[in-house]
Design a protein around this motif. Structure first.
Motif, PDB file in Angstrom:
ATOM      1  N   TYR A 812       0.857  -1.187   0.000  1.00  0.00           N
ATOM      2  CA  TYR A 812       0.000   0.000   0.000  1.00  0.00           C
ATOM      3  C   TYR A 812       0.896   1.241   0.000  1.00  0.00           C
ATOM      4  CZ  TYR A 812      -3.607  -3.294   1.582  1.00  0.00           C
ATOM      5  OH  TYR A 812      -4.472  -4.357   1.689  1.00  0.00           O
ATOM      6  N   PRO A 813       1.067   1.899  -1.146  1.00  0.00           N
ATOM      7  CA  PRO A 813       1.937   3.079  -1.185  1.00  0.00           C
ATOM      8  C   PRO A 813       1.408   4.201  -0.286  1.00  0.00           C
ATOM      9  CG  PRO A 813       1.361   2.334  -3.401  1.00  0.00           C
ATOM     10  CD  PRO A 813       0.480   1.607  -2.463  1.00  0.00           C
ATOM     11  N   ASP A 814       2.310   5.077   0.151  1.00  0.00           N
ATOM     12  CA  ASP A 814       1.940   6.155   1.078  1.00  0.00           C
ATOM     13  C   ASP A 814       0.991   7.166   0.449  1.00  0.00           C
ATOM     14  OD1 ASP A 814       3.525   5.182   3.146  1.00  0.00           O
ATOM     15  OD2 ASP A 814       5.316   6.180   2.366  1.00  0.00           O
ATOM     16  N   PHE A 815       1.324   7.636  -0.777  1.00  0.00           N
ATOM     17  CA  PHE A 815       0.575   8.723  -1.394  1.00  0.00           C
ATOM     18  C   PHE A 815       0.246   8.392  -2.851  1.00  0.00           C
ATOM     19  CE2 PHE A 815       3.779  10.544   1.546  1.00  0.00           C
ATOM     20  CZ  PHE A 815       2.916  10.951   2.564  1.00  0.00           C
ATOM     21  N   VAL A 816      -0.987   8.698  -3.245  1.00  0.00           N
ATOM     22  CA  VAL A 816      -1.416   8.532  -4.635  1.00  0.00           C
ATOM     23  C   VAL A 816      -1.861   9.906  -5.128  1.00  0.00           C
ATOM     24  CG1 VAL A 816      -2.975   7.342  -6.204  1.00  0.00           C
ATOM     25  CG2 VAL A 816      -2.166   6.179  -4.138  1.00  0.00           C
ATOM     26  N   CYS A 817      -1.302  10.355  -6.239  1.00  0.00           N
ATOM     27  CA  CYS A 817      -1.541  11.724  -6.717  1.00  0.00           C
ATOM     28  C   CYS A 817      -2.120  11.725  -8.123  1.00  0.00           C
ATOM     29  CB  CYS A 817      -0.228  12.521  -6.745  1.00  0.00           C
ATOM     30  SG  CYS A 817       0.802  12.331  -5.280  1.00  0.00           S
ATOM     31  N   LYS A 818      -3.054  12.649  -8.350  1.00  0.00           N
ATOM     32  CA  LYS A 818      -3.564  12.906  -9.706  1.00  0.00           C
ATOM     33  C   LYS A 818      -2.903  14.187 -10.193  1.00  0.00           C
ATOM     34  CE  LYS A 818      -6.397  12.761 -13.281  1.00  0.00           C
ATOM     35  NZ  LYS A 818      -7.823  13.076 -13.079  1.00  0.00           N
ATOM     36  N   LEU A 819      -2.149  14.092 -11.288  1.00  0.00           N
ATOM     37  CA  LEU A 819      -1.475  15.270 -11.836  1.00  0.00           C
ATOM     38  C   LEU A 819      -2.415  16.034 -12.764  1.00  0.00           C
ATOM     39  CD1 LEU A 819       2.069  13.810 -12.610  1.00  0.00           C
ATOM     40  CD2 LEU A 819       1.194  14.781 -10.477  1.00  0.00           C
ATOM     41  N   LYS A 820      -2.128  17.301 -12.953  1.00  0.00           N
ATOM     42  CA  LYS A 820      -2.980  18.150 -13.780  1.00  0.00           C
ATOM     43  C   LYS A 820      -2.995  17.708 -15.240  1.00  0.00           C
ATOM     44  CE  LYS A 820      -2.604  22.237 -10.841  1.00  0.00           C
ATOM     45  NZ  LYS A 820      -2.078  23.627 -10.706  1.00  0.00           N
ATOM     46  N   ASP A 821      -1.935  16.993 -15.657  1.00  0.00           N
ATOM     47  CA  ASP A 821      -1.902  16.537 -17.053  1.00  0.00           C
ATOM     48  C   ASP A 821      -2.595  15.176 -17.229  1.00  0.00           C
ATOM     49  OD1 ASP A 821      -0.134  14.692 -15.987  1.00  0.00           O
ATOM     50  OD2 ASP A 821       1.652  15.538 -16.945  1.00  0.00           O
TER      51      ASP A 821
END
Length: 875
Positions: A812-821
């Motif tokens: 389970y990774p620490d952080f999941v991010c949605k980028l603007k692109d």
């Protein structure tokens, strides 16, 4: 059978790990420090019981409404298998009162009750006794099945009639003491002339009971431990919402949080509070609330078929001579006369009047909708239909409120309802001071087992939403909006297209804007303002011109229902793709019978701990402590019915007690037979020795099987992911979606730091400390221009988290991010001191996931404060 919630499983996992460590180290103190360090990241010092040196004694803290008793039922099997090492444990189950005593015995004797089924699922056949019946218990009963003696601590006080019988010699118990070796009998209580007292107390000393303490804060006194010491228990397991933290402090091994209970859909959250100084007006509001809930419940039933009849608990004042009070009778008359409530809808539950006695209020044919009480309802009374608490008593204590507030917290059937109004609780209190009442309710929740900050978050003001706001219409604005400005914006710096839409009155300092203002125009105009007040004026013009609600801007992406979709690692199965998980390599056939079955000396030592000549040590308190666990397990071996066992009998026992759903009985039988025979033939051990030591043999065999299993898994796993014909890929067709519903974001502890994160997907951030390297990494991500939003990924929540399958478990990774692109970025931060082989496997797996995505996904594992690595990977 009743399925346990995640946090209940975790509590039992912690207990299992602790008892395993106790068996390995023979030290309750260091085992507690090691296990708590593994669970919470920091070892917690152990508070030993002075009267019982070496005793494993721990507390599982579960707040009110969290299902402590079902966990207690499962804990019996954990203690029996991992610590006591017996199939027929004796359990001393202590409850705080006679009311709870009757309910517990009734539930445990009912074969259809979840409590009884939980016990039988772990230890098999069980005999439930009260102290009266235990005074006549026979040895054959104790040898043949598990025995649970349910009682109160008070029943063992020598001043109590039953208590005196517990310590008295009885011929009915004589057969329990025949044929015992001297080193066992010397520890028993003796009478005049040095003869063993044939008492229930001595039977318990022989059988080393597992002690379960329900609501332990009522029993933790020096006298209680002195009493328990007379029974020589194998361990003490406390179950309470409010563990002791000062005198006789509890050893809290695991602590469930409000968030755990919420995510498990166990409790109504939050509690919506309304206060009014006039009690009749308040009661009228509360009745209106309950009536509205009943209509909502009717709609819920039409949709789901679930019947709910919302019940209001009304806390009245006690009657006092010569003084007019809002007594039970006064409140009941008001309900009937002023609000036309039928008398049959009202029940009184006080010390003198018990109209709830014998009534199952959850049945559809029961008309009760209002329960009037004073200080407390009957102990153990549970009603998930209780939604509204109305306290007309202006003077109230946290203890009195806590005894009733806990009744409105349980969620019917432990499942969220379609209508949000049925997922929260309601409290109405007579007072002109909202803060004072909120503090009292907070104190009451703390007494129910919630942390103070959690309790504060649970209490919210019950507001009526204002109607007719000038926002939220979302219609194009065709006219001109004018706002007062504290400064003159540098309009001349704006592009010509925007300047044409602006008129600024120098004298009145008013800015007028023509038409609807776009987001770009808003930012351009704010950029030529020098003060926060001036920028706020531009924001005001923007909201009026667009018809947008300013509160909408404060809402997180999940509240705005913005989807958050993350491609998963998938594998091609025929013409379809599915998420890559452990079944894809567990299903690979393998033959345990062909594996090495010899246990080496390191894997299974021929030297068995000898309880009669075990180590004696001096504790840090100067107390003499024997090797408690080894002595316990040796003593329990005396009662095992292992006579005349053959190799086949031992193999069958091992096969039955070692989980192996992926191995056929024939395959495991061949392997275990070879394992036993090689110990006899190649290591010169006798069958009798192995039978006597069967629990150690079981652990060694289980570990050996697990190693063979893992070696096979790892080989298959590597071929599936990295082989030439690997069909593992990342496709937009197989994705994990974070639910755009803040209720369904699960965590154990909410972030409470001073730094205000701007881009988190949910309103709350779970399980993030307010300092340290992981927190700094989260800050860096939150401030990155490339990030549209991100989430603190929940750990060990498979249905609520993004994860990647390793060869042994889920990552389970620490952080999941949605980028603007549009790309997805995974960040797993690892402190330099934590980098190990497991970290390397996760890094390789994450990079494979990113590579197979064809550029749609990115992965980075920064370490040693190299937060800039997160930014570099996005370039």
């Amino acid at each position: 059978m009743f399925l346990l919630k995640d946090y209940q499983e975790w509590a039992l996992d912690a207990l299992r790990e602790y008892f395993q460590e106790c068996s390995r180290t023979n030290d309750a103190d260091t085992s507690f420090y090691a296990v708590t360090k593994n669970i919470v990241g920091q070892g917690i010092p152990y508070n030993p019981v002075e009267e019982l040196p070496g005793l494993p004694y721990v507390c599982l803290r579960i707040p009110t409404g969290g299902g402590k008793t079902i966990v207690a039922c499962h804990s019996i099997g954990v203690a029996a298998g991992e610590l006591v090492q017996t199939e027929t444990p004796v359990v001393l189950w202590l409850v705080p009162s006679n009311a709870i005593l009757g309910q517990t015995i009734q539930a445990l004797r009912d074969r259809n009750h979840p409590y009884r089924q939980a016990v039988e699922s772990t230890v098999g056949a069980v005999n439930i006794l009260d102290v009266g019946a235990a005074l006549y218990v026979k040895r054959a009963q104790l040898d043949g099945e598990a025995t649970i003696i349910v009682t109160t601590m008070q029943a063992f006080r020598v001043e109590d009639t039953v208590g005196r019988r517990v310590y008295r010699d009885s011929g009915d118990l004589m057969d329990n003491f025949s044929g015992l070796p001297p080193h066992i009998t010397e520890s028993l209580e003796k009478g005049e002339g040095g003869n063993i007292i044939h008492s229930l107390a001595n039977v318990l000393r022989l059988r080393r009971p597992v002690v379960i303490v329900d609501e332990a804060h009522n029993s933790r006194t020096g006298l209680s431990f002195e009493t328990l010491a007379r029974f020589n228990p194998s361990c003490i397991i406390e179950f309470t919402a409010t563990p002791a933290r000062k005198d006789h402090a509890s050893n809290i091994l695991y602590s469930a949080s409000a968030a755990d209970l919420k995510s498990a859909q166990m409790i109504k959250m939050p509690i919506r509070l309304e206060t009014r100084p006039d009690w009749k007006e308040l009661l009228s509001d509360a009745i209106h609330c309950r009536d509205g809930l009943e209509k909502t419940a009717s709609m819920e039933q039409q949709q789901t078929g679930e019947y709910i009849r919302p019940v209001m608990l009304i806390q009245a004042q006690p009657q006092r001579k010569g003084r007019e009070t809002l007594s039970v009778d006064v409140v009941k008359q008001c309900l009937i006369t002023d609000h036309k409530v039928p008398a049959e809808h009202i029940a009184i539950a006080t010390g003198a009047t018990k109209e709830l006695e014998g009534i199952d209020i959850l049945q559809a044919n029961v008309p009760i909708r209002y329960v009037i009480t004073i200080a407390a309802l009957r102990e153990g009374w549970d009603c998930p239909f209780a939604y509204v608490l109305c306290s007309v008593a202006e003077s109230r204590s946290a203890t009195a409120v806590e005894q009733i507030l806990g009744r409105v917290m349980r969620l019917p059937k432990a499942a969220w309802k379609n209508h949000e109004e049925l997922n929260v609780g309601y409290a109405f209190a007579t007072s002109a001071n909202f803060s004072e009442v909120a503090n009292t309710l907070t104190d009451a929740l703390v007494k129910s087992g919630f942390e103070r900050q959690e309790a504060k978050d649970l209490i919210v003001q019950n507001k009526i939403e204002p109607q007719g706001l000038p926002f939220g219409q979302n219609k194009p604005f065709m006219g001109m909006v004018t706002v007062t400005m504290p400064e003159r914006p540098e309009i001349e710096k704006l592009p010509k297209e925007i300047r044409k839409k602006i008129i600024f009155d120098e004298k009145e300092k008013k800015l007028s804007f023509s038409g609807g203002m776009s987001e770009e125009e808003r930012e351009e105009i704010k950029a030529v303002c020098n003060t926060d007040e001036g920028k706020a004026g531009v924001d005001q013009a923007f909201f009026v011109s667009t018809g947008k609600n300013p509160e909408e801007e404060k809402r997180t992406p999940s509240e705005k229902k913005i989807p958050f979709v993350v491609p998963m690692l998938s594998i091609k199965q025929g013409n379809l793709f599915e998420q890559f998980e452990e079944t894809h390599f567990l299903d690979h056939p393998w033959k345990l019978a062909k594996c090495d079955a010899l246990l080496s000396e390191d894997e299974y030592s021929a030297k068995r701990p000898d309880a009669q000549s075990g180590e004696i040590d001096i504790t840090k308190n100067g107390k003499v402590a024997a090797r408690f666990v080894a002595k316990l397990q040796s003593q329990m071996g005396l009662f095992a019915s292992d006579a005349s066992w053959s190799v086949a009998t031992l193999v069958y026992w091992l096969d039955r007690n070692i989980p192996h759903v992926d191995i056929s009985p024939q395959d495991s039988g061949i392997f275990l037979t070879r394992l036993v025979q090689t110990l006899i033939e190649q290591r010169d051990m006798s069958l009798d020795q192995l039978v006597l030591d069967k629990y150690r043999v079981k652990k060694a065999a289980e570990k050996k099987i697990n190693q063979h299993r893992q070696d096979t898994r790892h080989e298959v796993y590597q071929k599936l992911l990295f082989g030439e014909k690997s069909e593992v890929t990342v496709t937009p067709d197989i994705c994990f979606s974070y639910e755009a519903d803040p209720r369904k974001y699960v965590y154990s502890r909410a972030y409470r730091g001073n730094y205000e994160f701007k881009k988190h997907y949910y309103p709350e951030i779970g399980d993030l400390e307010d300092r340290g390297e992981e927190f700094e990494c989260a800050q860096f991500i939150d401030q990155m221009e490339e990030v549209e939003f991100w989430v603190r990924n929940p750990v060990r929540r498979p249905g609520h988290s993004f994860w990647l399958q390793t060869s042994t478990d889920k990552f389970y990774p620490d952080f999941v991010c949605k980028l603007k692109d549009g790309r997805v970025l995974i960040v797993e931060y690892k402190g330099a001191h934590l980098w190990n082989e497991d970290s390397r496997e996760k890094k390789v797996l994450g990079e494979l996931w990113a590579e197979r995505s064809g550029g749609a996904c990115l992965f980075v594992m920064p370490t040693d404060k190299d937060y800039a690595a997160v930014e570099r990977v996005t370039v």
